[in-house]
Design a protein around this motif. Structure first.
Motif, PDB file in Angstrom:
ATOM      1  N   ASP A  19     -21.658 -61.282   8.808  1.00 20.78           N
ATOM      2  CA  ASP A  19     -22.455 -60.116   9.222  1.00 20.78           C
ATOM      3  C   ASP A  19     -22.714 -59.178   8.041  1.00 20.78           C
ATOM      4  O   ASP A  19     -23.838 -58.702   7.845  1.00 20.78           O
ATOM      5  CB  ASP A  19     -21.732 -59.339  10.333  1.00 20.78           C
ATOM      6  CG  ASP A  19     -21.776 -60.073  11.660  1.00 20.78           C
ATOM      7  OD1 ASP A  19     -22.444 -61.118  11.723  1.00 20.78           O
ATOM      8  OD2 ASP A  19     -21.128 -59.605  12.622  1.00 20.78           O
ATOM      9  N   ALA A  20     -21.650 -58.914   7.273  1.00 21.56           N
ATOM     10  CA  ALA A  20     -21.785 -57.990   6.144  1.00 21.56           C
ATOM     11  C   ALA A  20     -22.744 -58.554   5.099  1.00 21.56           C
ATOM     12  O   ALA A  20     -23.575 -57.827   4.551  1.00 21.56           O
ATOM     13  CB  ALA A  20     -20.421 -57.725   5.524  1.00 21.56           C
ATOM     14  N   SER A  21     -22.630 -59.846   4.844  1.00 22.04           N
ATOM     15  CA  SER A  21     -23.496 -60.470   3.837  1.00 22.04           C
ATOM     16  C   SER A  21     -24.956 -60.412   4.270  1.00 22.04           C
ATOM     17  O   SER A  21     -25.836 -59.995   3.505  1.00 22.04           O
ATOM     18  CB  SER A  21     -23.077 -61.927   3.610  1.00 22.04           C
ATOM     19  OG  SER A  21     -21.732 -61.984   3.249  1.00 22.04           O
ATOM     20  N   ALA A  23     -26.383 -58.499   6.597  1.00 17.69           N
ATOM     21  CA  ALA A  23     -26.888 -57.120   6.733  1.00 17.69           C
ATOM     22  C   ALA A  23     -27.130 -56.491   5.363  1.00 17.69           C
ATOM     23  O   ALA A  23     -28.201 -55.913   5.112  1.00 17.69           O
ATOM     24  CB  ALA A  23     -25.894 -56.278   7.538  1.00 17.69           C
ATOM     25  N   GLY A  24     -26.157 -56.599   4.480  1.00 20.26           N
ATOM     26  CA  GLY A  24     -26.284 -55.971   3.158  1.00 20.26           C
ATOM     27  C   GLY A  24     -27.445 -56.529   2.369  1.00 20.26           C
ATOM     28  O   GLY A  24     -28.252 -55.779   1.803  1.00 20.26           O
ATOM     29  N   ILE A  25     -27.559 -57.861   2.345  1.00 20.36           N
ATOM     30  CA  ILE A  25     -28.624 -58.491   1.553  1.00 20.36           C
ATOM     31  C   ILE A  25     -29.990 -58.266   2.211  1.00 20.36           C
ATOM     32  O   ILE A  25     -30.978 -57.985   1.533  1.00 20.36           O
ATOM     33  CB  ILE A  25     -28.313 -59.984   1.343  1.00 20.36           C
ATOM     34  CG1 ILE A  25     -27.062 -60.106   0.448  1.00 20.36           C
ATOM     35  CG2 ILE A  25     -29.491 -60.718   0.719  1.00 20.36           C
ATOM     36  CD1 ILE A  25     -26.450 -61.487   0.414  1.00 20.36           C
ATOM     37  N   VAL A  27     -31.036 -55.774   4.243  1.00 22.61           N
ATOM     38  CA  VAL A  27     -31.535 -54.397   4.150  1.00 22.61           C
ATOM     39  C   VAL A  27     -31.999 -54.089   2.724  1.00 22.61           C
ATOM     40  O   VAL A  27     -33.080 -53.507   2.524  1.00 22.61           O
ATOM     41  CB  VAL A  27     -30.451 -53.387   4.607  1.00 22.61           C
ATOM     42  CG1 VAL A  27     -30.896 -51.957   4.314  1.00 22.61           C
ATOM     43  CG2 VAL A  27     -30.175 -53.542   6.089  1.00 22.61           C
ATOM     44  N   THR A  28     -31.212 -54.482   1.743  1.00 26.74           N
ATOM     45  CA  THR A  28     -31.605 -54.188   0.356  1.00 26.74           C
ATOM     46  C   THR A  28     -32.873 -54.962  -0.026  1.00 26.74           C
ATOM     47  O   THR A  28     -33.736 -54.430  -0.731  1.00 26.74           O
ATOM     48  CB  THR A  28     -30.470 -54.528  -0.635  1.00 26.74           C
ATOM     49  OG1 THR A  28     -29.980 -55.840  -0.362  1.00 26.74           O
ATOM     50  CG2 THR A  28     -29.327 -53.546  -0.542  1.00 26.74           C
TER      51      THR A  28
ATOM     52  N   VAL B 141     -21.410 -59.176  -2.005  1.00 27.33           N
ATOM     53  CA  VAL B 141     -22.666 -58.745  -1.372  1.00 27.33           C
ATOM     54  C   VAL B 141     -23.479 -57.903  -2.357  1.00 27.33           C
ATOM     55  O   VAL B 141     -24.698 -58.094  -2.510  1.00 27.33           O
ATOM     56  CB  VAL B 141     -22.389 -57.946  -0.073  1.00 27.33           C
ATOM     57  CG1 VAL B 141     -23.677 -57.379   0.500  1.00 27.33           C
ATOM     58  CG2 VAL B 141     -21.716 -58.829   0.965  1.00 27.33           C
ATOM     59  N   ALA B 145     -27.118 -59.042  -3.768  1.00 32.72           N
ATOM     60  CA  ALA B 145     -28.233 -58.167  -3.391  1.00 32.72           C
ATOM     61  C   ALA B 145     -28.948 -57.615  -4.627  1.00 32.72           C
ATOM     62  O   ALA B 145     -30.186 -57.601  -4.678  1.00 32.72           O
ATOM     63  CB  ALA B 145     -27.718 -57.025  -2.512  1.00 32.72           C
ATOM     64  N   ILE B 149     -32.827 -57.987  -5.799  1.00 31.52           N
ATOM     65  CA  ILE B 149     -33.653 -56.779  -6.009  1.00 31.52           C
ATOM     66  C   ILE B 149     -34.308 -56.806  -7.382  1.00 31.52           C
ATOM     67  O   ILE B 149     -35.513 -56.538  -7.525  1.00 31.52           O
ATOM     68  CB  ILE B 149     -32.792 -55.510  -5.836  1.00 31.52           C
ATOM     69  CG1 ILE B 149     -32.567 -55.243  -4.357  1.00 31.52           C
ATOM     70  CG2 ILE B 149     -33.470 -54.291  -6.477  1.00 31.52           C
ATOM     71  CD1 ILE B 149     -31.705 -54.030  -4.066  1.00 31.52           C
ATOM     72  N   PHE B 249     -28.125 -47.627  -5.077  1.00 32.69           N
ATOM     73  CA  PHE B 249     -28.559 -47.908  -3.702  1.00 32.69           C
ATOM     74  C   PHE B 249     -27.899 -49.182  -3.175  1.00 32.69           C
ATOM     75  O   PHE B 249     -27.413 -49.235  -2.044  1.00 32.69           O
ATOM     76  CB  PHE B 249     -30.089 -48.066  -3.676  1.00 32.69           C
ATOM     77  CG  PHE B 249     -30.631 -48.587  -2.373  1.00 32.69           C
ATOM     78  CD1 PHE B 249     -30.787 -47.747  -1.285  1.00 32.69           C
ATOM     79  CD2 PHE B 249     -30.975 -49.922  -2.238  1.00 32.69           C
ATOM     80  CE1 PHE B 249     -31.273 -48.226  -0.080  1.00 32.69           C
ATOM     81  CE2 PHE B 249     -31.470 -50.409  -1.035  1.00 32.69           C
ATOM     82  CZ  PHE B 249     -31.616 -49.562   0.044  1.00 32.69           C
ATOM     83  N   THR B 253     -25.408 -49.522  -0.054  1.00 29.32           N
ATOM     84  CA  THR B 253     -25.862 -50.285   1.122  1.00 29.32           C
ATOM     85  C   THR B 253     -24.930 -51.465   1.386  1.00 29.32           C
ATOM     86  O   THR B 253     -24.579 -51.740   2.541  1.00 29.32           O
ATOM     87  CB  THR B 253     -27.306 -50.785   0.916  1.00 29.32           C
ATOM     88  OG1 THR B 253     -28.118 -49.668   0.577  1.00 29.32           O
ATOM     89  CG2 THR B 253     -27.850 -51.438   2.160  1.00 29.32           C
ATOM     90  N   ALA B 257     -22.746 -51.870   4.741  1.00 25.60           N
ATOM     91  CA  ALA B 257     -22.847 -53.091   5.550  1.00 25.60           C
ATOM     92  C   ALA B 257     -21.459 -53.694   5.785  1.00 25.60           C
ATOM     93  O   ALA B 257     -21.131 -54.101   6.914  1.00 25.60           O
ATOM     94  CB  ALA B 257     -23.752 -54.112   4.855  1.00 25.60           C
ATOM     95  N   VAL B 258     -20.648 -53.720   4.743  1.00 30.28           N
ATOM     96  CA  VAL B 258     -19.295 -54.289   4.883  1.00 30.28           C
ATOM     97  C   VAL B 258     -18.459 -53.429   5.834  1.00 30.28           C
ATOM     98  O   VAL B 258     -17.789 -53.950   6.737  1.00 30.28           O
ATOM     99  CB  VAL B 258     -18.605 -54.393   3.498  1.00 30.28           C
ATOM    100  CG1 VAL B 258     -17.142 -54.767   3.652  1.00 30.28           C
ATOM    101  CG2 VAL B 258     -19.321 -55.420   2.630  1.00 30.28           C
ATOM    102  N   ALA B 261     -19.865 -53.801   9.478  1.00 35.66           N
ATOM    103  CA  ALA B 261     -19.592 -55.132  10.043  1.00 35.66           C
ATOM    104  C   ALA B 261     -18.120 -55.242  10.405  1.00 35.66           C
ATOM    105  O   ALA B 261     -17.760 -55.781  11.466  1.00 35.66           O
ATOM    106  CB  ALA B 261     -19.976 -56.222   9.044  1.00 35.66           C
TER     107      ALA B 261
END
Lengths: 82, 366
Positions: A19-21, A23-25, A27-28, B141, B145, B149, B249, B253, B257-258, B261
């Protein structure tokens, strides 16, 4: 060790990681794409390309709305912390 | 009364110690002026404290046997947490206030009642495993990410990218501040409620946090946050990596998220560990050498030491208190001594020592 692994907190660990992976990826990435859309929107407006500007404007609004939904969902999750 | 005042003092230290979690990246990337960032974080911490009371219950019941608790044990645990928080703040290290609090309580409980009164399984699953998983997950994460980006926005004008991500940071830090308030203010609520149970003011069965405890805890953490722990803000904001707005950011974020979750799965995490891991991740993804691994190593050492050090101080405080008998004399003497030492501290000039940050003034407004 088995007892620890079988506890609810430990058993939910893979779900937390997933979930964290996601959601985090997600959203960014959506926000980064929105930043691209705003840059393209600005370029299109300067070049008087109305159709392109409208398209990127719509995509910007969708991207910002998606990010706003993520923040609101985060607040709801926080409020219903278990 | 002394235990409640000490608990609120811990809440205050928690606020200024952990302010950096929320505002450090914002301030270092100049997304907001320092004072404004701190003011908004204080407000959201205050609001967050009213959102949910589940964490308070976990702190009160998750690690020790509440039936055998006494006000002296709670007091000693709080002193352990406060001393460790102040020590790590002095060296500018972002350690977990939650771990310090739990460590202090466990140490005091161990000294008072022995190992039987400690829930080892609760400690392992609710504290130690999350402490290992949280920073690693946030690191991963954050790293993935920021890589994505940079690929997406790499061809755009840097000025436009920086401005956009600074705006994004305002939303992501707001979410973090709210989450921090729901976590950390409630830990104090849990401890005060523990003390009230130990004192017999409220019954152990049917856990309930009184309204005045909620308001007092929310106010104390908001006030502490507003004071701002600039030493740790500097460490988090610029001493681990030199951050650009996209990295700021992404770290926030990924951290949010972590935390969310984990919270939704009933898996408590340290905000400090998560944000620190996220910052290291976004730095390492850009360039491994961009992360000051010496600083990162010191932070990890502080994390490892937090639980045993706070436990040792908690146990020592309990033994000192017990030396004055089983009544309130011990806590009164320790409280008076600690308060006198703290009151005298600002008057003494702190030594400057190489890389150790001793300047606790806010940075210039952006």
């Amino acid at each position: 060790v088995i007892n620890v692994v079988l506890t609810p907190a430990a058993a939910s660990l893979p779900r937390v990681v997933l979930d964290a992976s996601v959601a985090g990826i997600a959203v960014t990435t959506v926000f980064a794409l929105t930043v691209v859309c705003t840059a393209r929107l600005s370029d299109a407006r300067r070049a008087d390309r109305l159709a392109t500007a409208t398209l990127y404007g719509a995509l910007t609004v969708i991207g910002l709305a998606a990010c706003a939904v993520a923040v609101v969902y985060g607040v709801i999750l926080t409020a219903h912390k278990t | 009364v002394i235990v409640v005042v000490t608990a609120l003092a811990f809440d205050f230290t928690n606020g200024f110690h952990d302010t950096s979690n929320v505002v450090a990246t914002q301030i270092s990337t100049r997304a907001m002026p320092p004072r404004a960032a701190i003011a908004i974080a204080s407000l959201l911490n205050f609001v967050g404290a009213f959102v949910s009371l589940k964490v308070a219950a976990t702190i009160a019941k998750g690690f020790i046997t509440t039936g055998s608790i006494s006000t002296t044990i709670v007091f000693a645990g709080l002193i352990g947490a406060i001393v460790w928080n102040l020590a790590t703040w002095y060296f500018g290290l972002p350690s977990s206030s939650s771990h310090a609090l739990i460590g202090g309580l466990v140490g005091a409980m161990f000294a008072a009642q022995g190992a039987g009164a400690i829930d080892g399984n609760g400690l392992l699953t609710k504290l130690i495993i999350p402490a290992i998983v949280a920073p690693i997950l946030a690191f991963a994460v954050g790293a993935v990410a920021i890589t994505i980006i940079y690929r997406i926005v790499g061809s755009l004008r840097p000025g436009h990218v920086a401005r956009s991500f600074r705006l994004g940071q305002i939303a992501s830090s707001g979410l973090l501040a709210l989450s921090h308030g729901t976590n950390d203010a409630q830990k104090t609520m849990g401890v005060i409620t523990l003390a009230l149970i130990a004192h017999g003011t409220i019954p152990a069965a049917g856990f309930h946090v009184p309204d005045w405890v909620v308001i007092a805890s929310a106010s104390a953490i908001a006030l502490g946050t507003f004071t701002g722990g600039w030493r740790i803000i500097r460490t988090m904001g610029s001493r681990i990596i030199k951050m650009d707005p996209a990295q700021g950011f992404t770290a926030q974020t990924a951290g949010a998220a972590v935390i969310l979750a984990a919270s939704s799965a009933g898996y408590p995490l340290s905000t400090t560990h998560v944000i620190s891991g996220g910052i290291m991740g976004v730095g390492a993804a850009k360039s491994v050498s961009a992360v000051k691994w010496g600083v990162a190593g010191n932070i990890v050492k502080a994390w490892i030491l937090t639980l045993p050090a706070a436990a040792a101080i908690g146990a020592l405080t309990f033994e000192l208190s017990r030396a004055f008998g089983s009544g309130a004399l011990g806590p009164v003497v320790i409280f008076a001594t600690s308060t006198s030492l703290l009151a005298a501290a600002p008057g003494r000039r702190l030594p400057r020592r190489g890389h150790t940050p001793t300047d606790d003034t806010p940075p210039a407004e952006a």
